[in-house]
Design a protein around this motif. Structure first.
Motif, PDB file in Angstrom:
ATOM      1  N   VAL A  66      11.053   0.128 -12.017  1.00  0.00           N
ATOM      2  CA  VAL A  66      12.222   0.756 -12.629  1.00  0.00           C
ATOM      3  C   VAL A  66      12.187   2.233 -12.273  1.00  0.00           C
ATOM      4  O   VAL A  66      11.163   2.900 -12.454  1.00  0.00           O
ATOM      5  N   TRP A  67      13.315   2.743 -11.777  1.00  0.00           N
ATOM      6  CA  TRP A  67      13.406   4.149 -11.371  1.00  0.00           C
ATOM      7  C   TRP A  67      14.562   4.808 -12.111  1.00  0.00           C
ATOM      8  O   TRP A  67      15.622   4.214 -12.286  1.00  0.00           O
ATOM      9  N   PHE A  68      14.352   6.056 -12.529  1.00  0.00           N
ATOM     10  CA  PHE A  68      15.407   6.879 -13.110  1.00  0.00           C
ATOM     11  C   PHE A  68      15.484   8.172 -12.317  1.00  0.00           C
ATOM     12  O   PHE A  68      14.497   8.915 -12.217  1.00  0.00           O
ATOM     13  N   ASN A  69      16.656   8.435 -11.734  1.00  0.00           N
ATOM     14  CA  ASN A  69      16.833   9.632 -10.897  1.00  0.00           C
ATOM     15  C   ASN A  69      15.693   9.786  -9.888  1.00  0.00           C
ATOM     16  O   ASN A  69      15.098  10.858  -9.743  1.00  0.00           O
ATOM     17  N   SER A  70      15.386   8.699  -9.195  1.00  0.00           N
ATOM     18  CA  SER A  70      14.367   8.666  -8.143  1.00  0.00           C
ATOM     19  C   SER A  70      12.959   8.929  -8.647  1.00  0.00           C
ATOM     20  O   SER A  70      12.057   9.245  -7.866  1.00  0.00           O
TER      21      SER A  70
END
Length: 245
Positions: A66-70
């Motif tokens: 899972v990634w948030f803003n890279s």
């Protein structure tokens, strides 16, 4: 480990989660664009809540990313994940959870004050959202004096007052009557679009999913291409989530 596309604020790859040995998610992948309202459809038990919990960092998948803003959420330590949830994410449960000792505006303002916002500014933001949700006259009432629909509006005001980057809404109109649900969801989606908030909305109703920019569907923990969600059916004592704008 390959970073996600730059235009995806959230990105997940091959998520696998089991609850007590039973698969809850089986290889789910998706990307969510910045400012997008994404509906996650599917019947009860299809894995919608589990997916939202993984995307928001509440639950670590047994496998997958899972990634948030890279930035990889799945490799963050617990303290960093908690900070991310506090500072960048908002969450709305199907059933409102409020602090019984605090009144409505204090409940709505609490996350802002925990973030370091001054009491006066936090109160102003909380009252603004309570007014937009038509419950400002309940601002000084404690949860025990509120109706279920009013408590849910307070919980929604609390999430929106934070101006989160991403708002996760797990059946947010579940405890509301039909007209209340329609109004609340109009407010939620309008606020999201005007403030550039990305929304991930879990629902098992077609009318709710129709409010979103895009819908993905889950069935037995897997993404499926076609899934016919049931229409809203009004039931005694509980309304359903009719979401026309």
């Amino acid at each position: 480990m390959v970073a996600p596309p730059d235009n995806d604020v959230l990105w997940a790859r091959a998520l696998h989660v089991k609850h007590n040995g039973s698969p809850a998610l089986s290889g789910v992948s998706l990307g969510i664009r910045d400012g997008e309202i994404l509906a996650v459809g599917g019947p009860r038990g299809s894995g919608k809540t589990t997916l939202l919990q993984c995307l928001s960092g509440q639950l670590l998948p047994q496998r997958g990313e899972v990634w948030f803003n890279s930035t990889p959420v799945h490799t963050m330590d617990p303290v960093t994940r908690e900070r991310l949830r506090r500072d960048r994410f908002g969450w709305i449960d199907p059933t409102p959870v409020l602090v019984p000792e605090l009144n409505a505006w204090e409940n709505a303002a609490l996350p802002l004050m925990l973030r370091g916002c001054g009491r006066r500014a936090a109160k102003t933001a909380a009252l603004e959202w309570l007014e937009r949700l038509d419950i400002r006259d309940c601002a000084r009432k404690r949860p025990h004096a509120l109706l279920q629909t009013e408590r849910q509006r307070v919980a929604i005001a609390r999430a929106l007052a934070l101006s989160p980057k991403v708002l996760f809404a797990d059946e947010p109109s579940a405890p509301l009557h039909r007209a209340d649900g329609a109004h609340v969801l109009r407010t939620l989606t309008s606020a999201a679009r005007s403030h550039g908030i990305t929304v991930v909305l879990a629902t098992h109703y077609a009318d709710t999913a129709a409010l979103a920019d895009r819908t993905i569907s889950l069935l037995d923990g897997r993404r499926v291409n076609t899934l016919h969600l049931p229409p809203v059916v009004e039931t005694e004592g509980r309304a359903a989530c009719s979401l026309s704008v």
